[in-house]
Write a protein that holds these residues in place. Structure first.
Motif, PDB file in Angstrom:
ATOM      1  N   ASP A 115       0.726  -0.778   0.345  1.00 36.07           N
ATOM      2  CA  ASP A 115       0.060   0.202  -0.031  1.00 36.07           C
ATOM      3  C   ASP A 115       0.959   1.227   0.296  1.00 36.07           C
ATOM      4  O   ASP A 115       2.190   0.758   0.132  1.00 36.07           O
ATOM      5  N   PHE A 116      -0.002   2.255  -0.240  1.00 36.15           N
ATOM      6  CA  PHE A 116       0.958   3.373   0.231  1.00 36.15           C
ATOM      7  C   PHE A 116       1.496   4.047   1.216  1.00 36.15           C
ATOM      8  O   PHE A 116       2.772   4.219   1.338  1.00 36.15           O
ATOM      9  N   GLU A 117       1.498   3.936   2.482  1.00 37.83           N
ATOM     10  CA  GLU A 117       2.473   3.866   3.776  1.00 37.83           C
ATOM     11  C   GLU A 117       3.165   3.017   3.406  1.00 37.83           C
ATOM     12  O   GLU A 117       4.516   3.726   4.377  1.00 37.83           O
ATOM     13  N   GLY A 118       3.459   1.635   2.709  1.00 36.45           N
ATOM     14  CA  GLY A 118       4.718   0.889   3.186  1.00 36.45           C
ATOM     15  C   GLY A 118       6.016   1.708   2.048  1.00 36.45           C
ATOM     16  O   GLY A 118       7.015   1.567   2.523  1.00 36.45           O
ATOM     17  N   VAL A 203      -4.201   7.642  -6.299  1.00 33.77           N
ATOM     18  CA  VAL A 203      -4.447   9.256  -7.167  1.00 33.77           C
ATOM     19  C   VAL A 203      -3.969  10.765  -6.327  1.00 33.77           C
ATOM     20  O   VAL A 203      -4.459  10.471  -5.099  1.00 33.77           O
ATOM     21  N   SER A 204      -4.154  11.329  -7.587  1.00 30.43           N
ATOM     22  CA  SER A 204      -3.725  12.584  -6.874  1.00 30.43           C
ATOM     23  C   SER A 204      -4.714  13.757  -6.702  1.00 30.43           C
ATOM     24  O   SER A 204      -4.526  14.270  -5.925  1.00 30.43           O
ATOM     25  N   SER A 205      -6.096  13.680  -7.829  1.00 33.47           N
ATOM     26  CA  SER A 205      -7.046  13.831  -6.648  1.00 33.47           C
ATOM     27  C   SER A 205      -7.374  14.229  -5.393  1.00 33.47           C
ATOM     28  O   SER A 205      -7.278  13.603  -4.841  1.00 33.47           O
ATOM     29  N   ALA A 206      -8.194  15.130  -5.090  1.00 36.42           N
ATOM     30  CA  ALA A 206      -9.295  15.276  -3.706  1.00 36.42           C
ATOM     31  C   ALA A 206      -9.679  14.600  -2.826  1.00 36.42           C
ATOM     32  O   ALA A 206     -10.057  13.921  -2.636  1.00 36.42           O
ATOM     33  N   ARG A 207     -10.172  13.720  -4.471  1.00 36.23           N
ATOM     34  CA  ARG A 207     -11.623  12.567  -4.105  1.00 36.23           C
ATOM     35  C   ARG A 207     -11.134  11.390  -4.987  1.00 36.23           C
ATOM     36  O   ARG A 207     -10.179  11.289  -5.819  1.00 36.23           O
ATOM     37  N   PRO A 210     -13.733   7.670  -9.245  1.00 41.79           N
ATOM     38  CA  PRO A 210     -14.910   6.303  -9.344  1.00 41.79           C
ATOM     39  C   PRO A 210     -14.744   5.120 -10.156  1.00 41.79           C
ATOM     40  O   PRO A 210     -14.121   5.316 -11.611  1.00 41.79           O
ATOM     41  N   GLY A 211     -15.195   4.132  -9.494  1.00 44.47           N
ATOM     42  CA  GLY A 211     -14.764   2.659 -10.924  1.00 44.47           C
ATOM     43  C   GLY A 211     -13.705   2.002 -10.319  1.00 44.47           C
ATOM     44  O   GLY A 211     -12.817   0.947 -10.877  1.00 44.47           O
ATOM     45  N   LEU A 212     -12.777   2.970  -9.792  1.00 45.73           N
ATOM     46  CA  LEU A 212     -11.232   2.526  -9.077  1.00 45.73           C
ATOM     47  C   LEU A 212     -10.835   2.509  -7.611  1.00 45.73           C
ATOM     48  O   LEU A 212     -11.002   3.829  -7.564  1.00 45.73           O
ATOM     49  N   ASP A 213     -10.538   1.336  -7.135  1.00 45.93           N
ATOM     50  CA  ASP A 213     -10.504   0.824  -5.611  1.00 45.93           C
ATOM     51  C   ASP A 213      -9.098   1.338  -5.432  1.00 45.93           C
ATOM     52  O   ASP A 213      -8.166   0.725  -5.010  1.00 45.93           O
ATOM     53  N   VAL A 214      -9.165   2.954  -5.255  1.00 41.23           N
ATOM     54  CA  VAL A 214      -7.881   4.079  -4.399  1.00 41.23           C
ATOM     55  C   VAL A 214      -7.911   4.743  -3.839  1.00 41.23           C
ATOM     56  O   VAL A 214      -8.455   5.642  -4.024  1.00 41.23           O
ATOM     57  N   PRO A 215      -7.000   4.818  -3.014  1.00 40.31           N
ATOM     58  CA  PRO A 215      -6.813   5.594  -1.739  1.00 40.31           C
ATOM     59  C   PRO A 215      -6.376   7.183  -2.333  1.00 40.31           C
ATOM     60  O   PRO A 215      -5.860   7.012  -3.458  1.00 40.31           O
ATOM     61  N   VAL A 222      -1.111  12.212   2.769  1.00 44.32           N
ATOM     62  CA  VAL A 222      -0.326  13.078   2.534  1.00 44.32           C
ATOM     63  C   VAL A 222      -0.894  14.350   1.977  1.00 44.32           C
ATOM     64  O   VAL A 222      -1.740  13.884   0.431  1.00 44.32           O
ATOM     65  N   ARG A 223      -0.457  15.745   2.002  1.00 45.90           N
ATOM     66  CA  ARG A 223      -1.174  17.243   1.661  1.00 45.90           C
ATOM     67  C   ARG A 223      -1.817  16.976   0.851  1.00 45.90           C
ATOM     68  O   ARG A 223      -0.634  18.263   0.574  1.00 45.90           O
ATOM     69  N   VAL A 224      -1.386  16.942  -0.391  1.00 46.69           N
ATOM     70  CA  VAL A 224      -0.960  16.928  -2.024  1.00 46.69           C
ATOM     71  C   VAL A 224      -2.811  16.846  -2.556  1.00 46.69           C
ATOM     72  O   VAL A 224      -3.044  15.668  -2.583  1.00 46.69           O
ATOM     73  N   ASP A 225      -2.909  17.377  -3.611  1.00 49.17           N
ATOM     74  CA  ASP A 225      -4.137  17.385  -4.032  1.00 49.17           C
ATOM     75  C   ASP A 225      -3.120  18.032  -5.453  1.00 49.17           C
ATOM     76  O   ASP A 225      -2.994  19.091  -5.838  1.00 49.17           O
ATOM     77  N   PHE A 226      -3.133  17.016  -6.631  1.00 46.82           N
ATOM     78  CA  PHE A 226      -2.624  17.913  -7.686  1.00 46.82           C
ATOM     79  C   PHE A 226      -3.148  17.231  -9.383  1.00 46.82           C
ATOM     80  O   PHE A 226      -3.678  15.878  -8.723  1.00 46.82           O
TER      81      PHE A 226
END
Length: 315
Positions: A115-118, A203-207, A210-215, A222-226
């Motif tokens: 996962d991203f944490e690792g 994913v880099s978006s704030a939300r 849809p259709g992709l089970d990815v945080p 990580v406080r990045v919205d890009f």
């Protein structure tokens, strides 16, 4: 840092002369409207320019001749900074943010990073021993890894980043084991993710997409919205009347069902922001881009924020 390659996107913004359209026609309920000529600043923004033109026509606007509107975006902003040029705020009139391409952080399917944490923990502890891949240096993929490193508190200058001329070459590098992680437009990685060859960590978006089970990165701490954004600009010293009518047109179009459908079809997110709000946001985006380019060792400038849009701090 491995290879250094800078791509000058040749802004040529001053050449975007005002064709102050005085011809008007009876449109829809909005009444009399100025004619517009929408021009992408190079092939990179051709699809966005075409989508904006098509949606404007569908909304009842004339798009032949008249007030000139240029479509450009983040890579041009970064290129101006890398080449010590003037920013979009100096050489053009900001009108409206239009769309963005969501980026994704990916690893090979058999990666030890579950996962991203690792991945983030490894990047924080050993930034110089975490092989990263993406597009050309100083462009959105590289900027995103820089922002992620800053958000984690990692030593950004130590990032082991290899740049590739195209997304396909970055995909090949990751899947062949030449990199531990990569980033790039989600659209370019969907096939590999769907086939199970690559695993999306964030994913880099704030939300969420849809259709992709990815945080999102925000969910991952990580406080990045890009996004690799595109926007509409008028010529420098644009008359107030032309600017106001162009902003109204952009607001009408980006609020239309036709524009939303065009973005969905292209795999973009619609991120409209216009007028003074867009100009203020663009100023913070210039500062953020300068800051991460500096942290990556590509530019010497002042610090800025790592977040925009939805981080709750007004950027």
């Amino acid at each position: 840092m491995r290879r250094r390659r800078f791509f000058a996107w040749g802004l040529g913004l001053a050449a975007c002369a005002a064709g102050c359209g005085t011809e008007r026609f009876a449109g829809s309920a909005a009444g009399l409207r100025t004619r517009f000529s929408i021009n992408p600043q190079g092939r990179r923004w051709a699809r966005v320019g075409q989508a904006l033109t098509g949606a404007a026509r569908a909304a009842g606007y004339e798009t032949t001749g008249g007030t000139r509107i240029m479509v450009t975006g983040l890579p041009a902003l970064a290129a101006a900074e890398l080449n010590n040029g003037q920013t979009l705020l100096d050489t053009a009139t900001p009108l409206s943010r239009l769309s963005g391409e969501v980026e994704v952080v990916v690893v090979p399917a058999r990666s030890p990073f579950r996962d991203f944490e690792g991945f983030g923990a490894h990047l924080l502890a050993r930034p110089g021993q975490t092989q990263l891949a993406g597009g050309p240096q100083g462009e959105p993929d590289h900027l995103l890894f820089g922002l992620i490193a800053r958000g984690l508190g990692a030593d950004t200058r130590q990032l082991d980043y290899t740049d590739y001329p195209s997304s396909q070459e970055a995909v090949t590098a990751l899947l062949s084991g030449k990199a531990a992680a990569a980033t790039g437009p989600l659209a370019d990685w969907r096939a590999s993710i769907k086939a199970g060859r690559a695993k999306a960590l964030a994913v880099s978006s704030a939300r969420r997409v849809p259709g992709l089970d990815v945080p999102t990165l925000l969910e991952s701490g990580v406080r990045v919205d890009f996004a690799d954004w595109a926007a509409a600009f008028g010529p420098e010293h644009m008359p107030d009347e032309s600017r106001e009518s162009a902003i109204r047109m952009c607001e009408d179009v980006t609020g239309s069902a036709g524009w939303e459908e065009a973005c969905r079809s292209a795999g973009w997110i619609s991120i409209p922001l216009s007028g003074a709000d867009f100009e203020q946001w663009l100023g913070s985006e210039v500062e953020r881009t300068r800051a991460v380019l500096r942290d990556l060792g590509l530019l010497d400038t002042t610090k800025a924020t790592t977040c925009w849009g939805s981080c709750g701090n007004g950027h």
